[in-house]
Design an enzyme around this catalytic site. Structure first.
Site, mmCIF file in Angstrom:
data_model
loop_
_atom_site.group_PDB
_atom_site.id
_atom_site.type_symbol
_atom_site.label_atom_id
_atom_site.label_comp_id
_atom_site.label_asym_id
_atom_site.label_seq_id
_atom_site.Cartn_x
_atom_site.Cartn_y
_atom_site.Cartn_z
ATOM 1 N N ARG B 23 0.686 -1.478 0.036
ATOM 2 C CA ARG B 23 -0.264 0.023 0.216
ATOM 3 C C ARG B 23 0.797 1.433 0.133
ATOM 4 O O ARG B 23 1.892 1.532 0.256
ATOM 5 C CB ARG B 23 -1.186 0.097 1.249
ATOM 6 C CG ARG B 23 0.229 0.239 2.484
ATOM 7 C CD ARG B 23 -1.072 -0.253 3.285
ATOM 8 N NE ARG B 23 -0.665 -0.131 4.830
ATOM 9 C CZ ARG B 23 -0.434 0.817 5.912
ATOM 10 N NH1 ARG B 23 -1.167 2.503 5.564
ATOM 11 N NH2 ARG B 23 0.404 1.449 6.495
ATOM 12 N N THR B 24 0.289 2.349 -0.326
ATOM 13 C CA THR B 24 0.572 3.465 -0.653
ATOM 14 C C THR B 24 0.947 4.250 0.821
ATOM 15 O O THR B 24 0.126 4.536 1.800
ATOM 16 C CB THR B 24 0.155 4.661 -1.690
ATOM 17 O OG1 THR B 24 0.237 4.105 -2.475
ATOM 18 C CG2 THR B 24 1.401 5.754 -1.183
ATOM 19 N N LEU B 25 2.570 4.034 1.069
ATOM 20 C CA LEU B 25 2.737 4.739 2.704
ATOM 21 C C LEU B 25 3.250 6.278 2.534
ATOM 22 O O LEU B 25 2.780 7.215 3.176
ATOM 23 C CB LEU B 25 3.930 4.288 3.580
ATOM 24 C CG LEU B 25 3.764 2.585 3.633
ATOM 25 C CD1 LEU B 25 5.502 2.449 4.290
ATOM 26 C CD2 LEU B 25 2.848 2.657 4.257
#
Lengths: 275, 246
Positions: B23-25
């Site tokens: 997932r995008t952090l």
């Protein structure tokens, strides 16, 4: 139609290239009580004859609101009609959720037709036994579509389905050219006249029919009994006068011309869906 | 989505757990503000062509505004790869819209709402598309201008902006925007906003495009630069009012 050795499965073709199970499903539509629809540039009117099983029971619901801008009238296996109405409502509301705007009628009927087609090509399914008259408005104007069990759909200016619908069709064929520019009131009156044709002399009262309207700036809604009865009284009291000054038969005498057969295709050799 | 078979070693682990790579952090290559306004004939939108890599002004030819179908225009700030992903979603959306082959087509309102649903859904999965988007368009004479960001906050207005534009451009627009701006006045107003952003936003670059959408269609200007003046007294002696500052 007679029984033959190719009519057991929907997935069996006859040598003449017919799917008999699908044609039998279309027969079921013809056996249902009449439903008609007509449209002008700005409104669509749906009307149906409501026959109750007995004096003790309530009438079968045949007209459903699908969304503010779409309604449907059904004829045939009403249970199938109810299920399809639920599908249509679901599609409309899901579209509104994603796009915040109304599902165009033309797209809804294609989805319906594709759903019906699936049932003509699966050995474990049967075709829906209901004809649907879908009336609605979208940005390209007022629309009236007829969806049949075969998975075909057509757009109409006016249409009638169910038992004795030929009488209504005959009436509408004479008058359809006036519908596009017709006012809302005249459109409803024409619908009631057309519906009366299917009753074969029986008196038209608001207790045996249902009328629904949708228009620009008018959400789809079913007219209440009082309004419908008032409209019926208006044109019956007018006696010989029809809304477009056309001689109408006395309602007791009924329409003798309505004897034209509307049960099954007149030409036994032509598959109905080829028309 | 969050749970994984590999347990994280500790709360402050410097090792990224396997789940996090899904997932995008944080964003990597980003675009800065987009500003959009309604004017007499439609919508005007402006954005510079910079793609920053952290504090480095790495890419200077990035088109951050694109047409969508016949009626809409999208401008994006934030992670540029997520913007490219969004363009792919919109391309697919428009393709299916055209495949119906009937008189109806998706307008700016529908596209904006669709994007809102996508952005909010990704936010709920803790895997956002790290963008703030401006969506404008004209359909059947109706002008539409809206915005939606990575957490799904969305609204429409006569003038919208993303990022620093909200703090620097919107106040100017609140004072100076009015109905029925002409095209020339609209462009002048947008340039005023973009100039302030150029002076004050460290991730702004002096190479911008202005786009225009009307009932007829979309026009994206060729890239150009704004004239700046660093002769202002405030810039000459920046620490005069704050001794010890730099």
């Amino acid at each position: 139609m007679f029984r033959n050795q190719y009519d057991t499965d929907v997935t069996t073709w006859s040598p003449a290239g017919r799917l008999f199970q699908v044609e039998y499903a279309m027969e079921a539509v013809k056996q249902g009580s009449a439903a008609i629809g007509l449209r002008s540039k700005t409104h669509v009117v749906l009307a149906s004859v409501n026959k109750a099983n007995s004096e003790l029971s309530s009438h079968q619901k045949k007209i459903f609101k699908v969304d503010d801008h779409i309604g449907v009238a059904i004829a045939g296996l009403t249970a199938d009609g109810r299920v399809l109405s639920r599908y249509m409502r679901s599609e409309c509301i899901n579209y509104s959720y994603s796009y915040e705007s109304k599902l165009p009628v033309g797209r809804l009927v294609v989805q319906l037709a594709d759903k019906a087609q699936v049932c003509t090509q699966r050995s474990w399914k049967r075709p829906y036994g209901v004809g649907l008259l879908v009336g609605g408005l979208d940005e390209s104007g007022a629309h009236l579509y007829y969806n049949c069990p075969s998975g075909n759909y057509f757009e109409y200016q006016a249409f009638a389905m169910g038992s004795r619908s030929q009488a209504a069709k005959t009436y509408m064929e004479r008058k359809f050219e006036t519908f596009t520019e017709s006012s809302r009131e005249n459109l409803i009156k024409d619908a009631l006249f057309a519906l009366r044709e299917t009753l074969q002399g029986e008196k038209l009262t608001s207790s045996i029919c249902t009328v629904a309207v949708v228009g620009v700036d008018e959400s789809f809604h079913i007219l209440d009994k009082e309004t419908v009865q008032a409209l019926i009284n208006e044109f019956e009291i007018a006696g010989e006068e029809a809304p477009a000054n056309e001689a109408a038969p006395q309602d007791q005498g009924g329409d003798a011309q309505a004897g034209a057969a509307d049960q099954g295709p007149t030409d036994q050799g032509v598959a109905p869906m080829d028309i | 989505m969050l749970d994984s078979e590999v347990p994280a070693t500790s709360k402050n682990s410097s090792v990224i757990s396997e789940a996090d790579s899904q997932r995008t952090l944080y964003p990597y290559v980003t675009g800065t503000s987009v500003v959009g306004i309604k004017y007499k004939d439609g919508i005007l939108m402006a954005a510079d062509m910079g793609g920053s890599y952290g504090s480095t002004l790495r890419y200077k030819g990035v088109e951050r505004m694109k047409p969508v179908g016949k009626h809409s225009l999208i401008g994006a700030s934030g992670e540029l790869s997520d913007f490219q992903e969004i363009l792919r979603y919109l391309d697919e959306l428009m393709l299916y819209d055209n495949l119906w082959d009937n008189g109806n087509s998706l307008g700016p309102k529908e596209v904006h709402n669709y994007l809102t649903r996508v952005m909010y859904n990704r936010r709920n999965q803790f895997n956002p598309l790290w963008n703030s988007l401006v969506l404008g368009g004209v359909k059947n004479g109706q002008k539409y201008l809206g915005t939606v960001n990575m957490i799904g906050v969305h609204y429409e207005d006569n003038h919208v902006a993303t990022g620093f534009g909200n703090h620097l451009a919107r106040p100017i627009l609140r004072d100076e925007w009015h109905e029925n701006l002409s095209f020339e006045d609209g462009v002048k107003l947008l340039e005023k906003c973009m100039r302030v952003l150029l002076y004050r936003d460290r991730s702004a670059v002096n190479k911008l495009q202005a786009t225009n959408i009307t009932e007829e269609g979309v026009t994206i200007s060729q890239p150009y630069a704004l004239k700046t003046s660093w002769n202002l007294a405030a810039f000459k002696n920046p620490t005069v009012g704050a001794e010890g500052s730099w």
